[in-house]
Scaffold this motif. Sequence first.
Motif, short mmCIF file in Angstrom:
data_model
loop_
_atom_site.label_atom_id
_atom_site.label_comp_id
_atom_site.label_asym_id
_atom_site.label_seq_id
_atom_site.Cartn_x
_atom_site.Cartn_y
_atom_site.Cartn_z
N LEU A 59 -30.51 9.66 0.64
CA LEU A 59 -30.27 8.84 -0.53
C LEU A 59 -30.60 7.37 -0.27
O LEU A 59 -31.11 6.67 -1.14
CB LEU A 59 -28.81 8.98 -0.98
N LYS A 60 -30.31 6.90 0.95
CA LYS A 60 -30.62 5.51 1.28
C LYS A 60 -32.12 5.27 1.34
O LYS A 60 -32.59 4.16 1.02
CB LYS A 60 -29.95 5.14 2.60
N MET A 61 -32.90 6.26 1.72
CA MET A 61 -34.35 6.12 1.66
C MET A 61 -34.85 6.18 0.23
O MET A 61 -35.80 5.50 -0.15
CB MET A 61 -35.02 7.20 2.52
N PHE A 62 -34.20 7.01 -0.61
CA PHE A 62 -34.57 7.07 -2.03
C PHE A 62 -34.34 5.73 -2.72
O PHE A 62 -35.09 5.37 -3.64
CB PHE A 62 -33.75 8.14 -2.74
N THR A 63 -33.30 5.01 -2.33
CA THR A 63 -32.95 3.75 -2.99
C THR A 63 -33.55 2.53 -2.31
O THR A 63 -33.33 1.41 -2.77
CB THR A 63 -31.43 3.61 -3.06
N GLY A 64 -34.28 2.71 -1.21
CA GLY A 64 -34.94 1.59 -0.55
C GLY A 64 -34.09 0.87 0.47
O GLY A 64 -34.51 -0.16 1.01
N ILE A 65 -32.91 1.40 0.77
CA ILE A 65 -32.05 0.76 1.76
C ILE A 65 -32.59 0.99 3.17
O ILE A 65 -32.54 0.11 4.03
CB ILE A 65 -30.60 1.28 1.64
N LEU A 87 -37.29 -1.26 -8.50
CA LEU A 87 -36.63 0.04 -8.55
C LEU A 87 -35.16 -0.10 -8.93
O LEU A 87 -34.61 0.74 -9.66
CB LEU A 87 -36.76 0.74 -7.19
N ALA A 88 -34.50 -1.17 -8.45
CA ALA A 88 -33.07 -1.35 -8.71
C ALA A 88 -32.77 -1.45 -10.20
O ALA A 88 -31.66 -1.09 -10.64
CB ALA A 88 -32.58 -2.61 -8.00
N ARG A 89 -33.74 -1.90 -10.99
CA ARG A 89 -33.51 -2.02 -12.43
C ARG A 89 -33.71 -0.70 -13.16
O ARG A 89 -33.43 -0.59 -14.34
CB ARG A 89 -34.46 -3.08 -13.02
N ARG A 90 -34.20 0.32 -12.44
CA ARG A 90 -34.46 1.62 -13.07
C ARG A 90 -33.55 2.73 -12.57
O ARG A 90 -33.59 3.84 -13.10
CB ARG A 90 -35.92 1.99 -12.86
N ILE A 91 -32.77 2.44 -11.54
CA ILE A 91 -31.86 3.44 -11.00
C ILE A 91 -30.45 2.87 -10.94
O ILE A 91 -30.24 1.65 -10.99
CB ILE A 91 -32.28 3.91 -9.59
N HIS A 165 -27.17 -1.17 -16.97
CA HIS A 165 -28.57 -1.55 -17.16
C HIS A 165 -29.41 -0.35 -17.61
O HIS A 165 -30.63 -0.39 -17.56
CB HIS A 165 -29.15 -2.17 -15.89
N ASP A 166 -28.74 0.73 -18.03
CA ASP A 166 -29.39 1.92 -18.60
C ASP A 166 -30.42 2.53 -17.65
O ASP A 166 -31.60 2.65 -17.97
CB ASP A 166 -30.06 1.55 -19.93
N PRO A 167 -29.98 2.98 -16.47
CA PRO A 167 -30.93 3.56 -15.50
C PRO A 167 -31.39 4.94 -15.95
O PRO A 167 -30.66 5.67 -16.61
CB PRO A 167 -30.10 3.65 -14.22
N GLU A 168 -32.61 5.30 -15.55
CA GLU A 168 -33.11 6.64 -15.86
C GLU A 168 -32.72 7.65 -14.79
O GLU A 168 -32.84 8.86 -15.01
CB GLU A 168 -34.63 6.61 -16.01
N LEU A 169 -32.27 7.16 -13.64
CA LEU A 169 -31.91 8.03 -12.52
C LEU A 169 -30.64 7.48 -11.87
O LEU A 169 -30.55 6.27 -11.60
CB LEU A 169 -33.05 8.06 -11.49
#
Length: 316
Positions: A59-65, A87-91, A165-169
């Motif tokens: 999950l941390k790789m999915f989110t860029g951490i 990416l942070a604005r879409r998840i 922020h209405d994320p899609e994921l």
Amino acid sequence: MSVVVVDGLRKDFTVWAKKGRLRRERRSVPAVDGVDLRIEPGEMVGYLGPNGAGKSTTLKMFTGILTPSSGTVRVCGLDPVPERARLARRIGAVFGQRSQLWWDLPLAESFTLLRSVYRVAPTDHAKRLAECRELLDLDEFLATPVRQLSLGQRMRGELTAALLHDPELLFLDEPTIGLDVVSKEAVRGFLAELNQRYGTTLVLTTHDLADIERLCGRLVVVDHGRIVHDGTLAALHERYGSRRRLVVELDEPHQPLDVPGATTESVEADGRRQTLALDGPLPAVVAAVAAAAPLRDLRVLEPAIEEVVTRLFRRS
């Protein structure tokens, strides 16, 4: 387009191990070992595995951490590490033991600050907050400092913060950890409503298997950094041989039943109550039991997800 596309994803960590009395040896330990995965829009995916299986690392790789050691990952069409801000604005992400709320501020002020962080228009922010207030019953503690909230109240606040922020994921890592039964059911109901109403894609990691049964149509099981099952819960039961059980109540004491298509597992109350594990079709077993002894009552116990997952981990 798939929301998550992963090919050959790997993450190695360096550890130092004692070698001899004065020396240490450097070793590379794989936490995620060659994961291939596709997640489609609107799916609710349970990402399951024992401690140390690589769930949180993934999950941390999915989110860029975290940066992958090798392989590729695309989330919402973006490369998570170099495009992390976009990416942070879409998840959205909720980590059960991490907070994105300001500890000493009232909950409502945390939401106001997050609106500025994600650059959400005031009207969109107000609309989304009103929906979360309705679905999660936030009004009674919006003015309460976060440090004074109960665990269940804080988790409802965390979910709201991740959705303003209405994320899609939405990524959820142990979202019900430490919650009581009522709070857990409230969170599960909210997530199901969120997916049904808005089509939000959910990726859920948890040790509470009731979360998986309640929410997820697809189950991805990992062990030692590798995927060992990807499919429905029903397919998992079928693949790893979990069996339904038939509990029969007899009119009078009886020796252990020996009927085709079933194995007697336990005998209680002088043989009046017996539990049989089903190997064959249920109607045929019930007919055989009724022919063998006077039958008062019966009930079917579906296999517990804990049983089949435990069997899977032992095999893998």
